[in-house]
Motif scaffolding. Sequence first.
Motif, PDB file in Angstrom:
ATOM      1  N   SER A 134       1.644   3.367  -5.369  1.00 59.43           N
ATOM      2  CA  SER A 134       0.141   2.818  -5.001  1.00 59.43           C
ATOM      3  C   SER A 134      -0.720   3.541  -4.841  1.00 59.43           C
ATOM      4  CB  SER A 134       0.355   1.523  -3.872  1.00 59.43           C
ATOM      5  OG  SER A 134       1.107   0.715  -3.849  1.00 59.43           O
ATOM      6  N   PRO A 135      -2.277   3.130  -5.141  1.00 58.11           N
ATOM      7  CA  PRO A 135      -3.479   4.340  -5.228  1.00 58.11           C
ATOM      8  C   PRO A 135      -3.357   5.428  -3.746  1.00 58.11           C
ATOM      9  CG  PRO A 135      -4.085   2.375  -5.900  1.00 58.11           C
ATOM     10  CD  PRO A 135      -2.274   2.265  -5.465  1.00 58.11           C
ATOM     11  N   SER A 136      -2.987   4.166  -2.722  1.00 56.66           N
ATOM     12  CA  SER A 136      -2.982   4.569  -0.966  1.00 56.66           C
ATOM     13  C   SER A 136      -2.210   6.296  -1.010  1.00 56.66           C
ATOM     14  CB  SER A 136      -2.710   3.822   0.214  1.00 56.66           C
ATOM     15  OG  SER A 136      -2.115   3.467  -0.447  1.00 56.66           O
ATOM     16  N   VAL A 137      -0.914   6.324  -1.781  1.00 58.62           N
ATOM     17  CA  VAL A 137      -0.110   7.262  -2.113  1.00 58.62           C
ATOM     18  C   VAL A 137       0.113   7.618  -3.455  1.00 58.62           C
ATOM     19  CG1 VAL A 137       1.434   6.017   0.606  1.00 58.62           C
ATOM     20  CG2 VAL A 137       1.753   5.900  -2.225  1.00 58.62           C
ATOM     21  N   PRO A 140       0.841  -1.186  -0.192  1.00 56.77           N
ATOM     22  CA  PRO A 140       0.123  -0.143  -0.168  1.00 56.77           C
ATOM     23  C   PRO A 140       1.051   0.654   0.209  1.00 56.77           C
ATOM     24  CG  PRO A 140      -0.884  -1.665   2.030  1.00 56.77           C
ATOM     25  CD  PRO A 140       0.706  -2.129   0.908  1.00 56.77           C
ATOM     26  N   ASP A 141       1.938   1.739   0.347  1.00 53.93           N
ATOM     27  CA  ASP A 141       2.942   2.162   0.622  1.00 53.93           C
ATOM     28  C   ASP A 141       3.999   2.217  -0.102  1.00 53.93           C
ATOM     29  OD1 ASP A 141       4.339   0.370   1.709  1.00 53.93           O
ATOM     30  OD2 ASP A 141       5.592   1.276   3.355  1.00 53.93           O
TER      31      ASP A 141
END
Length: 329
Positions: free
Chosen positions: A214-217, A187-188
């Motif tokens: 990643s989409p979350s970052v 995720p990161d």
Amino acid sequence: MESQHVELLESIFNNLPQIESFTLVFPSSGGTFDNGWEGSADFYDMEVVNSSISFFKKALSSPAFSHLTDLRLHLPCTHNVGQICEGLGQDTHNQILHLEICIVDASGVSGQREHLFFDNPGDYMELDGDVHIYNSVPYSNMQREFSNQEHQDELWKFVGSCPNLQSLHIVGSNFLDLDRLHWKKAPDSRGLRVLSLERVWVSSSSLEALLLASPSVAQTTPQLRRICLGDVKLHDDGGNWEDIFNSLREGYPELELSYMQQLTYFESHPRYASLQSPWNSSWKIQSEEESELRAMYALAEHLAERAGGWDYYPQECHESIDDYGLDED
């Protein structure tokens, strides 16, 4: 493997407290043309190959390899990647930062560019953007049983299960397809820092999947620093090289080096251009689009300027606008 070799290696692995970097190299294999026409493939002793793969699969499951972060595998075929990596647990997959996989059995149709050397251009034909030879080196006994292309999902499955990769180096023999990789990045993750592909089919989207955060970052800047593409072919619905060059120049502020050689398109791609001598390794890109050639040169020039000028940029990556048959703007 000889029993004394097995005992020695087992003793070594059992007495090492931790192994952080590991390289396993099988000898390269391919084939030759006899009398310039009739091809013959190298022969594998399958008993030796299978016993070696079984041994290293077991070795990789030992406690010492639970610290592994750097793995380099030069294996006969893609099936062997799936076999040997079964010895690694998912916790180890999560720790791997640097991964290199080279497929060393280069037998069969278009297994290596050297197979394309013919005096008469009529002796080859182009099919789906790849060159298929009428009189070709046959497949080895290994590939007749485990084709590199048919078993490539075993390779991509392992790559995709390593979420924290920082660098990835893939060398196919018979072309592999990056679009079949589904990387479950952390995720990161800020994407790969180093990417090197050789004899691989790609699309712009499958490249971006490796390079973007990643989409979350998603707002984080990608960390790509080096990219090397050699003998890489773009799918007919996979975008175009011009847009990829422009994206690399504009969207990756940490990029330091780009090495591109023998970039091509599938025959059905709108920008496909036929080559008179596909076996020649001196060309950079299969394109007749001036804007595409200028975009490729602009990327190299941009990175050289970022380094402080051509004198500070690696010699093997030096470019000249004359190399592309272009005039200065």
